[in-house]
Design a protein around this motif. Structure first.
Motif, short mmCIF file in Angstrom:
data_model
loop_
_atom_site.label_atom_id
_atom_site.label_comp_id
_atom_site.label_asym_id
_atom_site.label_seq_id
_atom_site.Cartn_x
_atom_site.Cartn_y
_atom_site.Cartn_z
N UNK A 1 74.14 29.40 126.77
CA UNK A 1 75.19 28.52 126.21
C UNK A 1 76.50 29.26 126.01
N UNK A 2 76.81 30.15 126.94
CA UNK A 2 78.03 30.97 126.79
C UNK A 2 79.25 30.12 127.14
N UNK A 3 80.08 29.88 126.15
CA UNK A 3 81.28 29.07 126.36
C UNK A 3 82.42 29.95 126.89
N UNK A 4 83.36 29.33 127.59
CA UNK A 4 84.49 30.10 128.14
C UNK A 4 85.21 30.89 127.06
N UNK A 5 85.42 30.24 125.88
CA UNK A 5 86.16 30.92 124.82
C UNK A 5 85.43 32.14 124.29
N UNK A 6 84.12 32.20 124.50
CA UNK A 6 83.35 33.36 124.02
C UNK A 6 83.38 34.50 125.03
N UNK A 7 83.39 34.16 126.32
CA UNK A 7 83.22 35.18 127.34
C UNK A 7 84.32 36.23 127.31
N UNK A 8 85.59 35.77 127.21
CA UNK A 8 86.70 36.72 127.23
C UNK A 8 86.63 37.65 126.02
#
Ligand code: NAD
Length: 334
Positions: free
Chosen positions: A7-14
């Motif tokens: 459930x890795x969201x874009x806002x978390x990845x960076x």
């Protein structure tokens, strides 16, 4: 450590990539929700990280154990989605983020209350169409009103303190009394006492004891026109009973950041799809209901702490150190 981030969201990845320079973990980002269909994606990963709507029940944990997973790190406070007993039996450690800006959630709950009471969501939509009429937008003064906090832990106490600042009479219901809640001016009542409140705000964990703690019985007895705010977990409120109470006018309004069936909806852009969840469709058709998609925690400060703590837990595990945020099996808190 090689970690499958479900459930890795874009806002978390960076942000994770940035924070991970201090840890050096091998993070593999997966869009998928973890459940028994997707658990095989974790095969060979010693660490798995999940979020609120991932399913980490016995079946999934069996899959993970077969794939040699040794630790599950949930990027949230609540752990009602994890079968701790099964994890313990299978020798899988479970860590969470026990402490990150409780202010983020408390402040959001206050925001929902103000919007719901003063109909800011409706005014926003109206003025965008040059409709400046006030019909239907009347709220009530919060000063002097009674606000009930169900669950007077970290978030509930901060919410209570803010409401004391508004001049409200703050009452609390909890299975454990918090001296801090009393120090900020809160007064404890029993379950029935909550029914005298003008505003009820949910801040206890979801456990077998708290499932539908606000159900048909409570909703039939709340003060007429009371507002219900839930930023804790969807399962605390019986949604169908709440819809009936809204239809009868007993409940004056409801703001939800969490929803019983949120796993199939939240954190997805479904704006081009037909949403088949009829209960949600009904809810969002009410003018006196506000739904947000589990975003109460979502501040820069909170996210940094959540992700930083998760990476630190993985480092502690890899180095064989004591796990600061391990969830022990005998805790009843979720
Ligand atoms: P906390 O552990 O500090 O406080 C929870 C309180 O609930 C405790 O005082 C506990 O005694 C009480 N409680 C437990 N069982 C109860 C029962 N049967 N009846 C009444 N009270 C009971 O937790 P917290 O950090 O304040 O978080 C509270 C909840 O908020 C979490 O469990 C989580 O579900 C939710 N949460 C939501 C978001 C979001 O983004 N919407 C983010 C973080 C946490």
């Amino acid at each position: 450590m090689r970690t499958a981030m479900f459930s890795a969201q874009n806002y978390e990845r960076a942000l994770l990539n940035e924070l991970n320079t201090d840890h050096g973990h091998d993070l593999v980002y997966l869009d998928a929700l973890l459940d028994s269909d997707t658990a095989s994606l974790a095969a060979g990963f010693p660490a798995v990280s999940v979020f609120v709507n991932d399913t980490v029940d016995r079946r999934v944990l069996n899959h993970l154990a077969r794939g040699e997973t040794k630790i599950v790190a949930t990027r949230c406070t609540g752990f009602n989605h994890i079968d701790l007993e099964a994890a313990d039996e299978l020798g899988i450690k479970v860590v969470r983020v026990s402490n990150y800006s409780p202010n983020s959630v408390a402040e959001f709950a206050v925001g929902l209350l103000l919007a719901l009471n003063r109909k800011i969501h409706r005014a926003y939509n109206r003025t965008r169409e040059s409709n400046f009429s006030l019909d239907g937008l009347m709220g009530f003064d919060l000063v002097g009103r009674t606000v009930a906090v169900i669950g007077t832990g970290k978030i509930g106490t901060i919410f209570g303190r803010i409401m004391v600042g508004f001049g409200c009479n703050v009452i609390g219901f909890d299975v454990h009394r918090s001296p801090e809640f009393e120090r900020i001016g809160g007064r404890y009542v029993d379950a029935e006492g909550v029914e005298t409140a003008d505003v009820i705000s949910m801040h206890c964990p979801l456990t077998p004891e708290t499932y539908h703690i606000v159900g048909q019985r409570t909703l039939a007895r709340v003060k007429k026109g009371a507002l219900l705010i839930n930023t804790s977990r969807g399962g605390l409120v019986d949604t169908e009973a709440a819809i009936d109470a809204l239809k009868s006018g007993r409940l004056g309004g409801m703001a939800l950041d969490v929803y019983e069936q949120e796993a199939s909806l939240f954190y997805k852009d479904l704006s081009s799809s037909i949403v088949s969840d009829d209960v949600m469709q009904r809810l969002i058709s009410f003018p006196n209901v506000i739904v947000t998609g589990h975003q109460a925690f979502f501040t820069r400060e909170a996210l940094q702490t959540i992700l930083g703590t998760t990476l630190e837990s993985l480092s502690e595990f890899e180095a064989g150190r004591t796990l600061t945020n391990q969830i022990s099996i005998n805790r009843s808190n979720g």
